[in-house]
Scaffold this motif. Structure first.
Motif, short mmCIF file in Angstrom:
data_model
loop_
_atom_site.label_atom_id
_atom_site.label_comp_id
_atom_site.label_asym_id
_atom_site.label_seq_id
_atom_site.Cartn_x
_atom_site.Cartn_y
_atom_site.Cartn_z
N ASP A 1 -57.15 65.57 29.44
CA ASP A 1 -57.70 65.95 28.15
C ASP A 1 -58.90 65.06 27.82
OD1 ASP A 1 -56.71 67.86 25.80
OD2 ASP A 1 -57.69 66.12 24.90
N SER A 2 -59.85 65.62 27.06
CA SER A 2 -61.08 64.91 26.76
C SER A 2 -60.99 64.04 25.50
CB SER A 2 -62.24 65.91 26.58
OG SER A 2 -61.98 66.78 25.49
N LEU A 3 -59.90 64.15 24.74
CA LEU A 3 -59.75 63.38 23.51
C LEU A 3 -58.75 62.25 23.71
CD1 LEU A 3 -60.67 63.28 20.54
CD2 LEU A 3 -58.67 64.67 19.97
N ASN A 4 -59.20 61.03 23.54
CA ASN A 4 -58.36 59.87 23.83
C ASN A 4 -57.13 59.80 22.94
OD1 ASN A 4 -57.93 57.51 25.43
ND2 ASN A 4 -58.48 56.27 23.65
N LYS A 5 -57.25 60.22 21.67
CA LYS A 5 -56.09 60.20 20.78
C LYS A 5 -54.97 61.08 21.30
CE LYS A 5 -58.22 61.45 17.02
NZ LYS A 5 -58.42 61.80 15.57
N ARG A 6 -55.33 62.24 21.84
CA ARG A 6 -54.30 63.12 22.40
C ARG A 6 -53.70 62.50 23.65
NH1 ARG A 6 -57.63 67.89 20.68
NH2 ARG A 6 -58.71 67.80 22.69
N VAL A 7 -54.50 61.82 24.45
CA VAL A 7 -53.97 61.19 25.67
C VAL A 7 -52.98 60.07 25.31
CG1 VAL A 7 -54.59 59.88 27.74
CG2 VAL A 7 -55.98 61.83 27.04
N ARG A 8 -53.23 59.38 24.20
CA ARG A 8 -52.27 58.36 23.75
C ARG A 8 -50.93 59.01 23.39
NH1 ARG A 8 -56.65 56.14 20.76
NH2 ARG A 8 -55.69 56.80 18.79
N PHE A 9 -51.00 60.14 22.70
CA PHE A 9 -49.76 60.87 22.41
C PHE A 9 -49.06 61.28 23.69
CE2 PHE A 9 -47.98 65.21 22.24
CZ PHE A 9 -46.82 64.95 21.52
N LEU A 10 -49.79 61.86 24.62
CA LEU A 10 -49.21 62.33 25.87
C LEU A 10 -48.55 61.19 26.63
CD1 LEU A 10 -52.18 64.60 27.00
CD2 LEU A 10 -49.98 65.38 26.06
N THR A 11 -49.20 60.04 26.66
CA THR A 11 -48.66 58.88 27.37
C THR A 11 -47.34 58.43 26.75
OG1 THR A 11 -50.88 58.16 27.99
CG2 THR A 11 -49.13 56.50 28.09
N GLU A 12 -47.30 58.38 25.42
CA GLU A 12 -46.09 57.91 24.76
C GLU A 12 -44.96 58.93 24.83
OE1 GLU A 12 -46.21 55.90 21.09
OE2 GLU A 12 -48.18 54.99 21.45
N VAL A 13 -45.28 60.21 24.64
CA VAL A 13 -44.21 61.20 24.62
C VAL A 13 -43.60 61.39 26.01
CG1 VAL A 13 -45.58 63.32 24.98
CG2 VAL A 13 -43.49 63.40 23.62
N GLY B 1 -57.35 70.49 30.06
CA GLY B 1 -57.43 70.70 28.62
C GLY B 1 -56.06 70.83 28.00
N THR B 2 -55.18 69.92 28.33
CA THR B 2 -53.75 70.05 28.02
C THR B 2 -53.42 69.98 26.54
OG1 THR B 2 -51.55 69.19 28.62
CG2 THR B 2 -53.31 67.58 28.33
N GLY B 3 -54.28 69.37 25.73
CA GLY B 3 -54.01 69.30 24.29
C GLY B 3 -52.75 68.51 24.00
N ALA B 4 -51.74 69.18 23.44
CA ALA B 4 -50.47 68.54 23.13
C ALA B 4 -49.52 68.51 24.32
CB ALA B 4 -49.80 69.26 21.95
N GLY B 5 -50.06 68.76 25.52
CA GLY B 5 -49.24 68.70 26.73
C GLY B 5 -48.66 70.04 27.14
N LEU B 6 -49.34 71.11 26.74
CA LEU B 6 -48.85 72.46 27.02
C LEU B 6 -49.85 73.22 27.86
CD1 LEU B 6 -47.79 73.06 23.32
CD2 LEU B 6 -46.23 72.53 25.21
#
Length: 240
Positions: A102-114, A79-84
């Motif tokens: 994380d269960s939300l794909n939009k957050r996973v896209r952020f995590l992948t890019e950051v 449940g990492t959210g913003a990666g924290l």
């Protein structure tokens, strides 16, 4: 150095968590991308440089314990959210292979890019529900350490996280003022799920006068195959 970098370097030193110039640069990339993405999706309510430095990054790093981390090789942030806390721990302990779940794909896209922009080659980002991923051969009992922050109360969190941990591994839950009540409530769940005694390690964030602890549970036995229950059941029916 930018204002954010100066704040982070000073506050980390106060916390006894010295950071290298390279690590500060990586966290600066994280800060900039967090603010950018936060204009398009809800990642965090805390955006001031001091808050990101202390309440996100340093708070995450308080989970680090050299005696535990030095002998570990794999870590999952459930449940990492913003990666924290997973991203800061991946920066601080680069020998670890860190999985951000994380269960939300939009957050996973952020995590992948950051994480790519930060140059973190020791991180992988997974889009899945915890109760489903923990039942797969790839992830079940596959990690030395599981971490989680601001996901659920401990009786529920144990069901989401302990199935990921190998026997002999450890769960670290970052908690606040209500930790003692959660610690008591979760004793039965820990026993059922294969965990041992729940211990609390107080931590302090520089400039703040609140209560924060790391709750630790060692995995002593395999988690029964009935857990975690699917369909969001842990939230509705915590083990008592």
């Amino acid at each position: 150095m930018t204002a954010f970098e100066e704040i982070l370097a000073a506050r980390a030193a106060e916390a006894g968590i010295p950071l290298t110039a390279e690590q500060i640069g990586q966290f600066s990339v994280y800060h900039e991308m967090l603010l950018d993405w936060n204009t398009r999706m809800n990642l965090t309510a805390l955006t001031a440089p001091e808050d990101v430095a202390v309440k996100h990054i340093i708070d995450s790093l308080t989970a680090y314990d050299a005696a535990l981390f030095d002998g570990a090789r794999t870590l999952i942030d459930v449940g990492t959210g913003a990666g924290l806390p997973g991203i800061p721990l991946a920066v601080y302990a680069p020998h670890l292979t860190v999985t951000l779940l994380d269960s939300l794909n939009k957050r996973v896209r952020f995590l992948t890019e950051v994480t790519a922009e930060m140059g973190l080659q020791n991180v992988r980002c997974i889009h899945a529900r915890a109760e489903e991923a923990a039942r797969t051969a790839e992830h079940r009992a596959a990690y030395d350490i599981a971490v989680s922050r601001a996901v659920a109360r401990l009786p529920v969190l144990l069901e989401y996280t302990l199935p990921f941990v190998r026997v002999g591994g450890t769960l670290l839950a970052l908690k606040g003022r209500a930790y003692a009540a959660e610690q008591k409530e979760a004793r039965r769940a820990a026993e059922v799920l294969g965990g041992g005694r729940i211990t609390a390690r107080p931590v302090h964030l520089p400039g703040l006068d609140d209560v924060r602890v790391i709750l630790t549970v060692t995995k002593e036995r395999q988690t029964p195959t009935a857990y975690p229950r699917g369909g969001g059941a842990p939230t509705r029916r915590p083990i008592v």
